[in-house]
Scaffold this motif. Structure first.
Motif, PDB file in Angstrom:
ATOM      1  N   SER A 352       0.818  -1.210   0.000  1.00  0.00           N
ATOM      2  CA  SER A 352       0.000   0.000   0.000  1.00  0.00           C
ATOM      3  C   SER A 352       0.854   1.263   0.000  1.00  0.00           C
ATOM      4  N   ASN A 353       0.206   2.372  -0.380  1.00  0.00           N
ATOM      5  CA  ASN A 353       0.821   3.704  -0.316  1.00  0.00           C
ATOM      6  C   ASN A 353       2.106   3.781  -1.129  1.00  0.00           C
ATOM      7  N   ASN A 354       1.981   3.362  -2.393  1.00  0.00           N
ATOM      8  CA  ASN A 354       3.054   3.493  -3.367  1.00  0.00           C
ATOM      9  C   ASN A 354       2.450   3.999  -4.675  1.00  0.00           C
ATOM     10  N   LEU A 355       3.128   3.760  -5.778  1.00  0.00           N
ATOM     11  CA  LEU A 355       2.659   4.195  -7.099  1.00  0.00           C
ATOM     12  C   LEU A 355       2.550   3.010  -8.053  1.00  0.00           C
ATOM     13  N   PHE A 356       2.275   1.827  -7.519  1.00  0.00           N
ATOM     14  CA  PHE A 356       2.179   0.634  -8.348  1.00  0.00           C
ATOM     15  C   PHE A 356       0.970   0.716  -9.279  1.00  0.00           C
ATOM     16  N   SER A 357       1.084   0.048 -10.431  1.00  0.00           N
ATOM     17  CA  SER A 357      -0.003   0.013 -11.403  1.00  0.00           C
ATOM     18  C   SER A 357      -0.177  -1.422 -11.896  1.00  0.00           C
ATOM     19  N   GLY A 358      -1.094  -1.600 -12.844  1.00  0.00           N
ATOM     20  CA  GLY A 358      -1.367  -2.937 -13.369  1.00  0.00           C
ATOM     21  C   GLY A 358      -2.720  -3.449 -12.905  1.00  0.00           C
ATOM     22  N   GLN A 359      -2.983  -4.709 -13.159  1.00  0.00           N
ATOM     23  CA  GLN A 359      -4.272  -5.319 -12.843  1.00  0.00           C
ATOM     24  C   GLN A 359      -4.095  -6.500 -11.896  1.00  0.00           C
ATOM     25  N   LEU A 360      -5.185  -6.865 -11.243  1.00  0.00           N
ATOM     26  CA  LEU A 360      -5.163  -8.052 -10.393  1.00  0.00           C
ATOM     27  C   LEU A 360      -5.109  -9.303 -11.259  1.00  0.00           C
ATOM     28  N   GLN A 367      -1.260 -19.960  -0.873  1.00  0.00           N
ATOM     29  CA  GLN A 367      -1.078 -19.671   0.550  1.00  0.00           C
ATOM     30  C   GLN A 367      -1.411 -18.221   0.900  1.00  0.00           C
ATOM     31  N   LEU A 368      -1.656 -17.372  -0.102  1.00  0.00           N
ATOM     32  CA  LEU A 368      -1.826 -15.939   0.153  1.00  0.00           C
ATOM     33  C   LEU A 368      -3.087 -15.686   0.963  1.00  0.00           C
ATOM     34  N   SER A 369      -2.921 -15.065   2.147  1.00  0.00           N
ATOM     35  CA  SER A 369      -4.066 -14.794   3.017  1.00  0.00           C
ATOM     36  C   SER A 369      -4.221 -13.308   3.329  1.00  0.00           C
ATOM     37  N   LEU A 370      -3.184 -12.511   3.104  1.00  0.00           N
ATOM     38  CA  LEU A 370      -3.252 -11.082   3.399  1.00  0.00           C
ATOM     39  C   LEU A 370      -2.717 -10.301   2.208  1.00  0.00           C
ATOM     40  N   LEU A 371      -3.575  -9.487   1.591  1.00  0.00           N
ATOM     41  CA  LEU A 371      -3.193  -8.670   0.443  1.00  0.00           C
ATOM     42  C   LEU A 371      -3.632  -7.232   0.713  1.00  0.00           C
ATOM     43  N   GLU A 372      -2.662  -6.341   0.823  1.00  0.00           N
ATOM     44  CA  GLU A 372      -2.942  -4.922   1.043  1.00  0.00           C
ATOM     45  C   GLU A 372      -2.291  -4.117  -0.077  1.00  0.00           C
ATOM     46  N   LEU A 373      -3.111  -3.404  -0.854  1.00  0.00           N
ATOM     47  CA  LEU A 373      -2.573  -2.579  -1.928  1.00  0.00           C
ATOM     48  C   LEU A 373      -3.320  -1.248  -2.030  1.00  0.00           C
ATOM     49  N   MET A 374      -3.709  -0.697  -0.886  1.00  0.00           N
ATOM     50  CA  MET A 374      -4.422   0.580  -0.876  1.00  0.00           C
ATOM     51  C   MET A 374      -3.540   1.693  -1.429  1.00  0.00           C
ATOM     52  N   ASN A 375      -4.210   2.726  -1.930  1.00  0.00           N
ATOM     53  CA  ASN A 375      -3.550   3.964  -2.335  1.00  0.00           C
ATOM     54  C   ASN A 375      -2.432   3.722  -3.340  1.00  0.00           C
ATOM     55  N   ASN A 376      -2.791   3.036  -4.430  1.00  0.00           N
ATOM     56  CA  ASN A 376      -1.904   2.854  -5.571  1.00  0.00           C
ATOM     57  C   ASN A 376      -2.663   3.236  -6.832  1.00  0.00           C
ATOM     58  N   GLN A 377      -2.237   2.723  -7.978  1.00  0.00           N
ATOM     59  CA  GLN A 377      -2.881   3.057  -9.256  1.00  0.00           C
ATOM     60  C   GLN A 377      -3.282   1.795 -10.016  1.00  0.00           C
ATOM     61  N   LEU A 401      -7.985   2.358  -8.933  1.00  0.00           N
ATOM     62  CA  LEU A 401      -8.778   2.688 -10.125  1.00  0.00           C
ATOM     63  C   LEU A 401      -9.538   1.466 -10.637  1.00  0.00           C
ATOM     64  N   PHE A 402      -9.868   0.538  -9.753  1.00  0.00           N
ATOM     65  CA  PHE A 402     -10.589  -0.656 -10.171  1.00  0.00           C
ATOM     66  C   PHE A 402     -11.972  -0.269 -10.705  1.00  0.00           C
ATOM     67  N   LEU A 421     -12.758  -2.096  -0.486  1.00  0.00           N
ATOM     68  CA  LEU A 421     -12.687  -1.728  -1.902  1.00  0.00           C
ATOM     69  C   LEU A 421     -13.202  -0.309  -2.114  1.00  0.00           C
ATOM     70  N   ASP A 422     -13.205   0.484  -1.066  1.00  0.00           N
ATOM     71  CA  ASP A 422     -13.724   1.844  -1.153  1.00  0.00           C
ATOM     72  C   ASP A 422     -12.810   2.718  -2.004  1.00  0.00           C
ATOM     73  N   GLY A 423     -13.395   3.779  -2.561  1.00  0.00           N
ATOM     74  CA  GLY A 423     -12.614   4.742  -3.325  1.00  0.00           C
ATOM     75  C   GLY A 423     -12.121   4.207  -4.651  1.00  0.00           C
ATOM     76  N   ASN A 424     -12.940   3.409  -5.341  1.00  0.00           N
ATOM     77  CA  ASN A 424     -12.597   2.928  -6.670  1.00  0.00           C
ATOM     78  C   ASN A 424     -13.682   3.358  -7.659  1.00  0.00           C
ATOM     79  N   GLN A 425     -13.781   2.673  -8.796  1.00  0.00           N
ATOM     80  CA  GLN A 425     -14.766   3.034  -9.821  1.00  0.00           C
ATOM     81  C   GLN A 425     -15.650   1.828 -10.155  1.00  0.00           C
TER      82      GLN A 425
END
Length: 913
Positions: A352-360, A367-377, A401-402, A421-425
């Motif tokens: 979270s809190n970076n400038l990453f882009s791309g799609q899910l 094994q992934l149980s925790l995914l945080e990517l808030m405040n990116n692109q 920008l989802f 998922l707040d603050g998306n489209q």
């Protein structure tokens, strides 16, 4: 000759002639002993008389893991032949004498984990020129480290950690040619780290949790044997020497929470099998080192809260060993390497809190149980393939920008507890079938473009506590099913909703939950909605005669009810000699009952249990079969202060925490001569009543069903263990400050109707000032059989005392025995530690209710885990998060274990390491 001890008895090996008189034989034995090992026998008393009987010929004395008290007697100076003195983990609470410095042959001195009075390290210790191992962790040391200790050239291991030492680190430590391990963590050491380093055999340096200043010495780059370097939680500054990243054996480096700056040396991981790279909470800039996983053994990259830029290293995209990546709060950009998403062992990705882009991606690590990517692109749709993210528990993707609709497949994830998922489209309707979200506690979809009606199925999510759908285009009425939720927070504002709000929300707790919905109405002025009065009723009109008849009946009923209520209240006031005005109710949840409902039902017919501090009642709150549990704590002139502290502790803790595996405190009521804690009612009561036959069946007035003929099978027992572990992990790792329960036991594990476990009774809980930093209590509190030995001995509180208690519960689940009744003379943990080393088949120890061959491997593994948790040495116990992961893997891999396709032993071995 030697004199050895095990937990099952003593063995004497002697060359003494059997013809000697018995009275002289014992004296001869002690006078000729060369090796005496009485460790882990729980022996009591002082050492003065015993030391006097020992001979100067004695070379090895091991009394570790007993209950000896008082001082270490000065008479120990007579044991001039001692090579090894081990007094670890006892109850010594006096002093250790300077006479130890006269033991010129001593090569090993271990005094760790005792309750000594605060004292300086005796200067006489500097005379121990043959000393190789000095182990004095948690011995209440104060003052400065004597400079002369750095002149003991034979030293190989020095552990002075977790004390109150101050001043500078002696220069001599880093000049010791034989030194391999140096532990000085958790002290108050200050000043700079000595710059000249000649201890080239050093493998481990841990100076963390002090107040050291200055820079990291360049000479650390000469330590070609170094595997672990821990300098975190200090005040170090400057750059990291480039030479450190080229050390050939470096595995773990921890530099977090300092003032370090500059660019991270680029060759970290290139020349060594790097496993843990932890540099967060500094001022580093530039890129992350690109070779971090060049040797394919990297487990964790933790670099959050810096000023890093550029993309993630490409080597992370082919790093199957990787388990955790935390690089949030930087200025990183670009796309996530494709292989990183699907890394085989990845459990945590926080960017979270970076400038990453791309799609899910469609697929992520299993094994992934925790995914945080808030405040990116990040952009694009939520993929339909998200249904394969089966282990996902926490998904935080706010402010990206989802776009597109939320796919139905998203609702198929059974482990989800948090979705942000707040603050998306996002647009379109919410999926109407979401019953798989049974673990969900938090759902925030605010500030999107969602439309249509709010699905009624939201109202059947049993654990939902926080719901935010504000700032969308939802229309229609609020489903009445939403009123069934026990929400701590609700926000439906800024939509296009209409009609009357559910009556459950017509109170001031939700005064800002419905704003900016012009077509909503309520008759509660504080909700700031238009009035519902005058609304056309949808129901059929009644004739005036029917209305009159109904009104008359209602009036009579109301009058009778009023008289009965007055009569009951008068009886209650007479019994308690109180008036209603003396009671104060403090609510922590939305309530569907009143103070009077509780007070009028505190009768013997509703009593379900008695405790030392009061009674517990099961009280009906409506006619639909709902109940609450009420714990009544009595005030007493002799116990007033103690009970007041317990009451305030429980209210403070339970009133502020929310977790599906911690019992929910609804409100507290105080006044008069007692205090009331009102909880959610747990239908299946406490765990101890299900696994201990002496407590079955329930009394007829305790609950409506009996478990006399009901068996708690192994899958349910494992489920209960996992639930309790979840609750303790939340307390230890997700509360700030962390919470130590101090009284974890099977009677404090409550079970709901589906046997989900919830931790209860926080009257003894203690907030830690700082995670990882033990604190001390004025009195020992807890329950016999569950109490960690070091807590009873030193009163020092840490997470490991809860781990010990949890280990006892695991042993109870496997054996069915009570914690304080392992056999006639010891606790269950002591019995289990004797039973297992003797090589007895584990099947002999099993509760007969779970003696089922298909579960044998799982049960055997949990029994071993219980042994690990109840290790007498706290530092040898696993952490709660490791325990939880082992239990989860056991549950997930149960079928393969039973089919002999999977060996669980590595799980336990990894935890032990």
């Amino acid at each position: 000759m030697s004199y050895n001890s095990t937990n099952s008895g003593l063995v004497v090996e002697s060359k003494t002639s059997p013809k000697e008189h018995p009275s002289s034989t014992r004296k001869t034995l002690f006078m000729c002993l060369e090796y005496l090992d009485l460790s882990l026998n729980y022996l009591v008393g002082t050492l003065l008389d015993d030391i006097k009987q020992l001979s100067s010929k004695l070379k090895y004395l091991n009394l570790a893991g007993n209950n000896f008290t008082g001082d270490i007697p000065a008479a120990i100076r007579s044991l001039t032949g001692l090579v090894s003195l081990q007094l670890v983990a006892n109850l010594f609470n006096g002093s250790f004498p300077p006479e130890i410095g006269n033991l010129s042959n001593l090569g090993e001195l271990a005094l760790a984990n005792n309750g000594f009075e605060p004292q300086y390290i005796p200067s006489s210790f500097t005379k121990l020129k043959k000393l190789r191992n000095l182990w004095m962790t948690e011995t209440n040391l104060i003052g400065e480290i004597p400079e002369g200790i750095g002149n003991i050239s034979a030293l190989e291991l020095v552990d002075l950690s977790e004390n109150g030492l101050s001043g500078r680190i002696p220069d001599g430590f880093f000049l010791l040619k034989n030194l391999t391990i140096l532990h000085l963590y958790i002290n108050r050491l200050s000043g700079s780290i000595p710059c000249t380093v000649e201890a080239l055999h050093l493998r481990v340096i841990d100076l963390s949790n002090n107040t050291l200043t200055g820079t990291i010495p360049d000479d650390f780059g000469k330590l070609t044997s170094l595997t672990h370097l821990a300098l975190f939680c200090n005040q170090l500054s400057g750059e990291v020497p480039v030479s450190i990243c080229r050390l050939p054996l470096l595995e773990n480096i921890g530099l977090w929470s300092n003032n370090l700056s500059g660019v991270l040396p680029p060759d970290f991981g290139r020349y060594s099998k790097l496993k843990e790279f932890q540099v967060p909470l500094n001022q580093f800039h530039g890129e992350l080192p690109k070779y971090l996983c060049a040797n394919k053994e990297l487990i964790g990259v933790i670099a959050f809260d810096n000023k890093l830029t550029g993309e993630l290293p490409g080597s992370l995209g082919s790093c199957d060993s990787l388990e955790i990546v935390r690089v949030h709060d930087n200025q990183l950009s670009g796309k996530i390497p494709d292989g990183l998403w699907t890394s085989l062992n990845l459990t945590t990705l926080m960017i979270s809190n970076n400038l990453f882009s791309g799609q899910l991606p469609d697929k992520v690590s299993s094994q992934l149980s925790l995914l945080e990517l808030m405040n990116n692109q990040f952009s694009g749709p939520i993929p339909a393939g998200i249904s394969s993210w089966e282990r996902m528990k926490v998904l935080k993707a706010s402010n990206n920008l989802f776009s597109g609709v939320i796919p139905q497949e998203f609702t198929a994830l059974p482990s989800l507890s948090t979705v942000l998922l707040d603050g998306n489209q996002l647009s379109g309707h919410l999926p109407s079938i979401i019953i798989s979200w049974k673990s969900l506690t938090t759902l925030n979809l605010s500030r999107n473009q969602l439309s249509g009606e709010i699905p009624a199925s939201l109202g059947v999510l049993p654990g939902l506590l926080y719901l935010d759908l504000s700032g969308n285009d939802f229309s229609g009425q609020i489903p009445p099913e939403i009123g069934n939720l026990r929400l701590s927070s609700l926000n439906l504002s800024s939509n296009k909703l209409s009609g009357r709000i559910p009556y459950e929300f017509e109170n001031t707790a939700f005064d800002s939950s419905f704003l900016n919905n012009p077509r909503l109405c309520s008759n509660i002025p504080s909700l700031h909605l238009r009035s519902c009065r005058g609304e056309t009723r949808k129901s059929n009109k009644l004739s005036s005669h029917v209305i009159a008849a109904v009104s008359s009946i209602a009036a009579v009923t109301f009058l009778v009810a009023g008289i009965c209520t007055i009569y009951i209240c008068r009886r209650y006031r007479k019994r308690s000699n109180l008036s209603d005005s003396t009671w104060k109710l403090t609510s922590f949840q939305q309530l569907n009952f009143t103070e009077a409902d509780i007070l009028s039902s505190l009768i013997d017919g509703n009593l379900i249990g008695k405790e030392g501090s009061g009674r517990v009642y099961r009280i009906p709150i409506n006619h639909s079969g709902e109940y609450v549990a009420v714990k009544r704590i009595w005030d007493n002139l002799n116990l007033d202060q103690k009970l007041e502290k317990e009451f305030l502790a429980e209210v403070k803790i339970l009133g502020t925490i929310r977790h599906s595996n911690i019992v929910k405190l609804l409100c507290c009521i105080s006044g008069g001569n007692s205090k009331l804690l009102v909880y959610e009612y747990m239908e299946n009561c406490s765990l101890d009543r299900w696994i201990h036959r002496t407590k079955r069946p329930y009394s007829s007035n305790s609950i409506s069903v009996s478990v006399h003929h009901v068996i708690l099978d192994w899958p349910k027992r494992l489920q209960i263990a996992i639930g309790a572990a979840h609750g303790l992990c939340y307390m230890h790792y997700h509360c700030s400050p962390p919470i130590i329960h101090r009284d974890v036991k099977s009677s404090n594990i409550l079970l709901d109707s589906e046997f989900n476990a919830k931790i209860a009774d926080f009257g003894l809980a203690r907030l830690l000032i700082k995670r990882g930093e033990p604190s001390t209590t004025s009195v020992v509190a807890g329950s016999f059989g569950y109490m960690a030995p070091e807590y009873a001995r030193t009163r020092r509180v840490s997470e490991k005392i809860d781990v010990y208690s949890f280990g006892v519960i695991l042993l109870e689940l496997v054996t069915g025995r009570e914690a304080h009744n392992g056999d006639e003379t010891s606790s269950l943990a002591e019995w289990a530690w004797r039973h297992f080393p003797e090589g007895k088949p584990i099947v002999e120890a099993l509760d007969e209710d779970i003696n089922e061959p298909q579960y044998f491997e799982e049960i055997n593994s949990v029994f071993k885990l219980g042994l690990m948790c109840t290790n007498p040495l706290p530092w040898s116990r696993p952490a709660m998060n490791d325990i939880l992961q082992i239990l989860l893997r056991l549950q997930a891999l149960g079928e393969r274990i039973n089919a002999n396709e999977y060996d669980v032993a590595p799980l336990l071995q990894n935890s032990e390491s």
